[in-house]
Enzyme design. Structure first.
Site, short mmCIF file in Angstrom:
data_model
loop_
_atom_site.label_atom_id
_atom_site.label_comp_id
_atom_site.label_asym_id
_atom_site.label_seq_id
_atom_site.Cartn_x
_atom_site.Cartn_y
_atom_site.Cartn_z
NE ARG A 37 -3.34 -1.67 3.15
CZ ARG A 37 -4.61 -1.91 2.84
NH1 ARG A 37 -5.32 -1.02 2.22
NH2 ARG A 37 -5.16 -3.06 3.17
CB THR A 43 -6.78 -4.51 6.91
OG1 THR A 43 -6.22 -5.34 5.90
CG2 THR A 43 -8.29 -4.51 6.82
N GLY A 179 -24.55 -11.13 5.82
CA GLY A 179 -23.65 -11.56 6.90
C GLY A 179 -23.88 -10.76 8.17
CB ILE A 270 -19.89 -13.73 3.91
CG1 ILE A 270 -18.97 -13.70 2.67
CG2 ILE A 270 -21.29 -13.29 3.52
CD1 ILE A 270 -19.22 -14.85 1.72
CG HIS A 443 -20.70 3.84 43.84
ND1 HIS A 443 -21.63 3.01 43.25
CD2 HIS A 443 -21.37 4.92 44.31
CE1 HIS A 443 -22.83 3.56 43.39
NE2 HIS A 443 -22.70 4.72 44.03
#
Ligand code: FAD
Ligand code: NAI
Length: 464
Positions: A37, A43, A179, A270, A443
């Site tokens: 690339r 990716t 998918g 998919i 909390h």
């Protein structure tokens, strides 16, 4: 070293490859990384994790502003307007900053970036952009690409893969996703929030295969309430394109009457398959398994001495953080250290709203291995989630019935992706559910639900 150009040559600069290259250089090895690339990051940074999360974040903000959901908190917004061009531009900016950041890290660590497609011409030599380079160790980190659906042509206009669905120039009126996996739900969420009607067609009887069964069912109910249409147990037999629209022909997976669905965009999601074509593996003697993956041992060594492999191209989950950890481990092994990845404790996150996260064994998997105890705690009983008016989901802790060791943790919550880290760390340290139950949690936080689910393993949560 005399005959070699490099101690380590990494092929592919995705999360696996770029991390391996940086770690190898940090360990004093002369390192290069070949990338086909124009930009580094693979990716994940270019067309995966980063642009998808940019759109998920922006589309969530838009939906919140547009839907009037903020009014109950006293935030009245007169009108919210979508500026999709700006949304894409901000996404591209984030991608550019992050891919540029890897180029900076390469320079800083003295990793040489070889620009071009790398092809083996021998066991220890590779050709990149017309130049032959020899390396003592070669790490294959070539990643994966979209699995095609036989008979369905991705034209990148109406019928797209994930890369196309990250760049729709307009919001589709009706998006059909093939998918109901991670990509289908994440990118389906983006376009639904921006105004599309979304139908998801899934071959199996339930969405999100691989996740805990109860989580899958609960997630489907939540998504259905959000307005997704699911067609489960359904297979696509044809996708025809007519101008700017598509006709999708489907029938029950088990066979039966066919029907057609009209859409103005179709996303094929998919699954993904390993990238090994064009690598010239035949010149190395290295074979592939039945799934087209490169098999490695626990050190990420292949069957050919000096050739290593990591990330999506090897068996296991196809996740960026798994690839990164393998990148560190393979470099450490090459350098003569001990590099380990505990594949039993790899968290996975679906970045929808709410997020869905899990680590370790699902309840179903754990049951097949022995007696277990399960503790669950709903966000409807967590004070922070209640205060924020965001109570969808639960935490589930699966523990060994005899030893109490935590075997898996599964969370559906707005903050599940962040919360799962504490579960992964606890499991990495061999924690019992009691260890988590007796750890003080701040909390009011969503994380208290993890503590309470751990307390529920022995039947003693407080707030329910
Ligand atoms: P890749 O990132 O695929 O990189 C491989 C690189 O090798 C590519 O840049 C390729 O050009 C290059 N290459 C291939 N062959 C050659 C060659 N012969 N010569 C030179 N270069 C070559 N995972 C997550 O963990 N979290 C997420 O949120 C997430 N979101 C995703 C969203 C989408 C839309 C997609 C598609 C994937 C997502 N993933 C996510 C998965 C993640 O992107 C992959 O698991 C990860 O990128 C795999 O890393 P890798 O290094 O193995 O390969
Ligand atoms: P996936 O494997 O997650 O889901 C594919 C889905 O398609 C499955 O439910 C499968 O049953 C279904 N399917 C397969 N063939 C079909 C057919 N012919 N008709 C209808 N349904 C069919 O794959 P997806 O969503 O393409 O993602 C690929 C990979 O990318 C993921 O497995 C994951 O590793 C990675 N990813 C991770 C993300 C994250 O970590 N948040 C985000 C996006 C992708």
């Amino acid at each position: 070293m005399a005959d070699y150009d490099y101690d380590v040559l990494v092929i592919g600069a995705g999360p696996g490859g770029y991390v391996a290259a940086i770690r190898a250089a940090q360990l004093g090895l002369k390192t290069a990384c070949a990338e086909a690339r124009e930009t580094l990051g693979g990716t994940c940074l270019n067309v995966g994790c980063i642009p998808s999360k940019a759109l998920l974040h922006a589309s969530e903000l838009y939906e919140e502003a547009k839907s009037g959901a903020l009014a109950k908190f006293g935030v009245d917004i007169e009108s919210a307007r979508l500026n999709l061009t700006q949304m894409h531009s901000e996404k591209s900016k984030a991608v550019g900053e992050l891919t540029g950041g890897i180029a900076f890290l390469f320079k800083k660590n003295k990793v040489e970036w070889l620009k071009g497609l790398a092809t083996f011409i021998g066991k220890d030599s590779v050709e990149v952009a017309g130049k032959t380079v020899r390396a003592k160790n070669i790490v294959i980190a070539t990643g994966s690409s979209v699995t095609p659906l036989p008979g369905v042509e991705v034209d990148s206009e109406v019928v797209v893969d994930s890369t196309g669905a990250l760049a729709f120039p307009n919001v589709p009126e009706h998006l059909v996703v093939i998918g109901a996996g991670v990509i289908g739900l994440e990118l389906g969420s983006v376009w639904k929030r921006l105004g599309a009607r979304v139908t998801i067609i899934e071959y199996l009887d339930e969405i999100l295969p691989g996740l805990d069964g109860e989580v899958r069912r609960e997630a489907r109910n939540i998504f259905a309430k959000q307005g997704f249409t699911f067609k489960l147990g359904t297979k696509v037999t044809a996708v025809g394109r007519n101008g700017v629209a598509a006709t999708i022909t489907v029938e029950p997976s088990a066979g039966g009457e066919a029907e057609t669905i009209e859409a103005d965009a179709v996303l094929v999601a998919i699954g993904r398959r390993p990238n090994t074509g064009g690598l010239g593996l035949d010149k190395t003697g290295l074979g592939l398994n039945k799934k087209g993956q490169i098999e490695v041992d626990h050190r990420f060594a292949t069957a050919v001495p000096g050739i290593w492999a990591i990330g999506d191209v090897v068996p296991g989950l196809m996740l960026a953080h798994k690839a990164m950890d393998e990148g560190i481990a393979v470099a450490e092994n090459i350098a003569g250290h001990i590099g380990i990845v505990n594949h039993a404790v790899i968290p996975s996150v679906v970045y929808t709203h709410p997020e869905i996260a899990g680590v370790g064994l699902t309840e179903e998997e754990a049951k097949t291995r022995g007696e277990i105890k399960v503790g669950k705690f709903p966000f409807a009983a967590n004070s922070r989630a209640k205060t924020n008016r965001d109570t969808d989901g639960f935490v589930k802790v699966v523990a060994d019935a005899k030893t109490d060791r935590v075997l898996g943790v599964h969370i559906i919550s707005t903050l599940a992706g962040t919360m799962i880290a504490q579960a992964a760390q606890a499991m990495e340290f061999g924690a019992t559910s009691e260890d988590i139950a007796y750890t003080c949690h701040a909390h009011p936080t969503h994380s208290e639900a993890v503590k309470e689910a751990a307390m529920a393993v022995t039947g003693k949560p407080i707030h329910i």
